[in-house]
Each structure stands twice: as C-alpha cells, then as structure tokens.
Design a protein around this motif. Structure first.
Motif, PDB file in Angstrom:
ATOM      1  N   VAL A   1      95.425 115.850  28.752  1.00 22.42           N
ATOM      2  CA  VAL A   1      94.470 116.157  27.686  1.00 22.42           C
ATOM      3  C   VAL A   1      94.400 117.668  27.465  1.00 22.42           C
ATOM      4  O   VAL A   1      94.285 118.132  26.323  1.00 22.42           O
ATOM      5  CB  VAL A   1      93.079 115.589  28.029  1.00 22.42           C
ATOM      6  CG1 VAL A   1      92.079 115.903  26.922  1.00 22.42           C
ATOM      7  CG2 VAL A   1      93.153 114.078  28.244  1.00 22.42           C
ATOM      8  N   MET A   2      94.489 118.450  28.528  1.00 24.88           N
ATOM      9  CA  MET A   2      94.502 119.910  28.390  1.00 24.88           C
ATOM     10  C   MET A   2      95.692 120.371  27.561  1.00 24.88           C
ATOM     11  O   MET A   2      95.587 121.282  26.728  1.00 24.88           O
ATOM     12  CB  MET A   2      94.538 120.562  29.775  1.00 24.88           C
ATOM     13  CG  MET A   2      93.245 120.442  30.565  1.00 24.88           C
ATOM     14  SD  MET A   2      93.456 120.844  32.332  1.00 24.88           S
ATOM     15  CE  MET A   2      94.115 122.514  32.261  1.00 24.88           C
ATOM     16  N   ILE A   3      96.843 119.756  27.791  1.00 22.72           N
ATOM     17  CA  ILE A   3      98.050 120.100  27.025  1.00 22.72           C
ATOM     18  C   ILE A   3      97.845 119.790  25.550  1.00 22.72           C
ATOM     19  O   ILE A   3      98.135 120.615  24.674  1.00 22.72           O
ATOM     20  CB  ILE A   3      99.264 119.348  27.594  1.00 22.72           C
ATOM     21  CG1 ILE A   3      99.680 119.959  28.929  1.00 22.72           C
ATOM     22  CG2 ILE A   3     100.431 119.359  26.607  1.00 22.72           C
ATOM     23  CD1 ILE A   3     100.754 119.178  29.663  1.00 22.72           C
ATOM     24  N   PHE A   4      97.322 118.609  25.250  1.00 24.32           N
ATOM     25  CA  PHE A   4      97.101 118.236  23.850  1.00 24.32           C
ATOM     26  C   PHE A   4      96.039 119.134  23.206  1.00 24.32           C
ATOM     27  O   PHE A   4      96.140 119.463  22.020  1.00 24.32           O
ATOM     28  CB  PHE A   4      96.680 116.770  23.764  1.00 24.32           C
ATOM     29  CG  PHE A   4      97.777 115.809  24.118  1.00 24.32           C
ATOM     30  CD1 PHE A   4      99.038 115.928  23.569  1.00 24.32           C
ATOM     31  CD2 PHE A   4      97.553 114.764  25.014  1.00 24.32           C
ATOM     32  CE1 PHE A   4     100.062 115.039  23.885  1.00 24.32           C
ATOM     33  CE2 PHE A   4      98.555 113.866  25.342  1.00 24.32           C
ATOM     34  CZ  PHE A   4      99.818 114.006  24.779  1.00 24.32           C
ATOM     35  N   ALA A   5      95.036 119.497  23.967  1.00 20.19           N
ATOM     36  CA  ALA A   5      93.988 120.382  23.441  1.00 20.19           C
ATOM     37  C   ALA A   5      94.571 121.724  23.024  1.00 20.19           C
ATOM     38  O   ALA A   5      94.233 122.270  21.967  1.00 20.19           O
ATOM     39  CB  ALA A   5      92.889 120.572  24.487  1.00 20.19           C
ATOM     40  N   GLU A   6      95.480 122.257  23.841  1.00 19.46           N
ATOM     41  CA  GLU A   6      96.069 123.554  23.531  1.00 19.46           C
ATOM     42  C   GLU A   6      97.018 123.452  22.338  1.00 19.46           C
ATOM     43  O   GLU A   6      97.084 124.360  21.496  1.00 19.46           O
ATOM     44  CB  GLU A   6      96.802 124.104  24.752  1.00 19.46           C
ATOM     45  CG  GLU A   6      97.043 125.600  24.708  1.00 19.46           C
ATOM     46  CD  GLU A   6      95.747 126.410  24.631  1.00 19.46           C
ATOM     47  OE1 GLU A   6      95.796 127.538  24.095  1.00 19.46           O
ATOM     48  OE2 GLU A   6      94.695 125.912  25.094  1.00 19.46           O
ATOM     49  N   LEU A   7      97.751 122.354  22.239  1.00 20.89           N
ATOM     50  CA  LEU A   7      98.613 122.155  21.070  1.00 20.89           C
ATOM     51  C   LEU A   7      97.788 122.091  19.799  1.00 20.89           C
ATOM     52  O   LEU A   7      98.181 122.632  18.757  1.00 20.89           O
ATOM     53  CB  LEU A   7      99.417 120.853  21.235  1.00 20.89           C
ATOM     54  CG  LEU A   7     100.515 120.854  22.305  1.00 20.89           C
ATOM     55  CD1 LEU A   7     101.049 119.449  22.515  1.00 20.89           C
ATOM     56  CD2 LEU A   7     101.643 121.812  21.919  1.00 20.89           C
TER      57      LEU A   7
END
Length: 367
Positions: free
Chosen positions: A99-105
């Motif tokens: 979820v952190m990865i998607f948030a940053e994207l």
C-alpha cells in the motif's frame, strides 16, 4: 379588509414556498448521504505519450541524459492502460508495504495502472486463531484503503500450485504474473522498500524487451529489488509446468529465464539496496541518492526488516561507516517508519523473538 386579506395571502404563500425549498434541500442532502457520488477516476488516455512528470529527470540533468541514451534518445509512446505496477502479497506483514508503494505512485502521479494480487482465501475471513484473525482484519482494511484512496485494482486469486499446507508463498509464485496478459509490461517491486522517484521507474515501460523477466541490479541475483515482466500465455504455461510447488524450483526457473540489464548508476541508481551503502565510492552524496534514486529495498544482513522495532545494538552495528552513506542509510529507515505511519497508521512491529525477550529497541535518533 380586502387589503389585509391580500397581505395575509401573500405572506402565507411566501412562507409555504420557503418551506418547500427547505424541504427539497433536505431531501437532496439525504439522497447524497445515502448514495454518495462515485470517486473521480483518474484519466489515462490510451494514446497518452507523455509522463505526468518529466520523463526521468528534467531535460539537461545527468540522470535524464543517461536514461535517454539507454532508450535510444527518444521518449517512446507508452500505452498507460497496458503498463502496470503489480504487487503480489502472500504474507500479512508485506501488505502495508504494498500500500505504501501504491500511495507513492499516486502521490507522484504515475500514469501506470496499479494492481494488487492477494490470496482469495483472505476474502473469506475464516481464521479461527484470534491473533491471526486480527492480522487478517488489518490486512483487509489496508487492501480496501489501497482501492479507495489510491485507485488500486484488487485481484483476489487462487493458489496456482499445490504447495502443501503452510507453504502459501510457494503456492503463489512470482512467475504467475506472466498470466496478466492484459498488460504489455508489469513492474514488480520486492518488499520491503521505498519509491524515491517514480518517474525513473516509469521509464522501464519504454524498454524494448521480449524477455519474460528483466532484472535491474548491480549483480546477477534472482532476488533483485525489481523485475520488469512481459506477460505471455505461452511463458505462463511453461513456467507452471516447470514449477513443483517449492521455492527452489521457482528460483531455478527465474535464474534460467531472467535477462539482467545494466542501467546507469549516475547520478543515482535506478534500483538499490541499503546493504549496498556499505560499499560506496568516495564521491557518494546522500542528498543526491535520496532525491534521485528510483526504488530502494531496505535489506540488510542482520536486520529482519524495516517493519520491526529492532534492538538498538543490532541497528547501530548494521549501519555503514560514518559519512554520507550512513546518513542516507539512517534516513531511509526513518523515512520508511514515517511512511508506514502516515499511509497505514501503523507503528513498527514488536521485535522478532530471535533477538530475545529483553533488549533495548532503537530510538532511530543518532547519538
């Protein structure tokens, strides 16, 4: 008398109309509360040929020039509906990082699609053990956050291989991503890590490759922090036929079917690991690294993972030697802690039992 009756009639009519207007406003408010409008869908034109941010680094910078040289000097057309970042989670501990990865994207406005694969059994929510049930509940909450807040497509999937009870990771091999043939290319980021500059990662979708797996690393390792995958039905069936439901057959398949590509490492590497900071050149600059790297996996030999509040002595001993590399290393671990709290609302996990029951945990402040 007639005048008085007229005045009374006028005021009565006005009173009735104002009441009717207020009533309609109330009805509309209730309807909106019961049936809220759907969230806006980010626009992504199939014919989009430009990144949401500058392609790689801004024109004129060393980073931009290096990556443009690799890609032939031109920014190719990218069909963003056929390019996707895909995270495959099989353990509850890795859900937050996905979820952190998607948030940053989403924050950095990458136009590529975002897809999260997770075991379909999680949807059934049938855990009997209380602690496991709480873990599952937390994971499903974060998965819903990914969909609602960051526009992630959720894909619950069945196990692809019969790996036996308790071997869930082998049942969902990375090779299964070859089945996502609706996309031309997908990028998979190994946990746990941080996206620093997503525009650099977006350039990967422009690389012409027909290899099933393309890895970008400073060494030929099957556990590279990032993989560019070219989905194909034929490659998927070949992979499934060669796997036996154990991690060793997966590693063997990846070793035989991965193309390793060397990318420019200046001004910062596209992908890296925190362990590499123990061996940097004299001109290494932490500020450049922390602002211009693509993706950094937080992986060090003596640290179980950045999700844990590890013992202080282990944290201090695991750092690089004093200097710019140590500064970057410490900032990455602190950045991970802060993003985990901001995105997932989670503090660091209690220390793993391997460190013993009574140890001091790290404050993560230099002393």
């Amino acid at each position: 008398m007639t005048i008085s009756s007229g005045i009374i009639f006028i005021f009565t009519s006005l009173l009735f109309l104002s009441g009717y207007v207020l009533q309609q406003q109330t009805v509309r408010s209730l309807q909106a509360a019961i049936h809220p409008p759907p969230p806006p869908v980010p626009s992504a034109s199939p014919s989009a040929t430009a990144l949401a941010r500058p392609f790689g680094h801004p024109p004129g910078s060393n980073g931009y020039a290096s990556y443009q040289k690799l890609l032939g000097g031109l920014a190719p057309d990218i069909d963003w509906k056929k390019a996707a970042y895909v995270q495959l989670v099989t353990a509850h501990m890795t859900v937050c990082n996905a979820v952190m990865i998607f948030a940053e994207l989403a924050t950095q406005k990458s136009r590529a699609q975002r897809v999260l694969l997770y075991p379909k059994m999680w949807d059934q929510n049938i855990e009997q053990d209380r602690l496991k049930a709480l873990e599952l509940e937390r994971s499903m909450r974060l998965i819903r956050v990914a969909a609602v807040r960051y526009g992630v497509v959720l894909a619950p999937i069945e196990g692809m291989l019969d790996a036996g009870e308790g071997n869930i990771e082998a049942a969902f091999p990375l090779s299964g991503l070859l089945s996502l043939t609706r996309f031309d290319h997908v990028v998979y980021l190994r946990p746990s890590g941080l996206i620093i500059d997503s525009s650099l990662l977006d350039t990967l979708f422009s690389i012409p490759t027909n290899a099933s797996f393309t890895s970008f690393s400073d060494s030929s390792s099957n556990s590279s922090p990032l993989a560019l995958i070219t989905p194909s039905k034929a490659a998927f069936h070949t992979a499934m036929a060669s796997l036996r439901g154990d991690p060793f057959s997966e590693l063997s398949y990846l070793h035989s079917n991965t193309h390793f590509l060397t990318l420019p490492s200046t001004p910062a590497p596209l992908v890296s690991r925190t362990s590499s900071l123990h061996n940097v050149s004299e001109d290494f600059e932490s500020e450049t690294f922390l602002s211009q790297a693509g993706y950094v996996q937080l992986l060090d030999e003596d640290i179980k993972g950045p999700e844990y509040n590890i013992p202080r002595d282990v944290f201090l001993q695991s750092r690089p030697q004093p200097g710019e590399a140590r500064t970057a290393w410490e900032e990455l671990y602190e950045m991970y802690r802060m993003r985990r709290m901001d995105v997932c609302g989670l503090d660091l996990e209690p220390m793993p039992a391997i460190y013993g029951p009574e140890v001091d945990v790290v404050d993560r402040v230099e002393t």
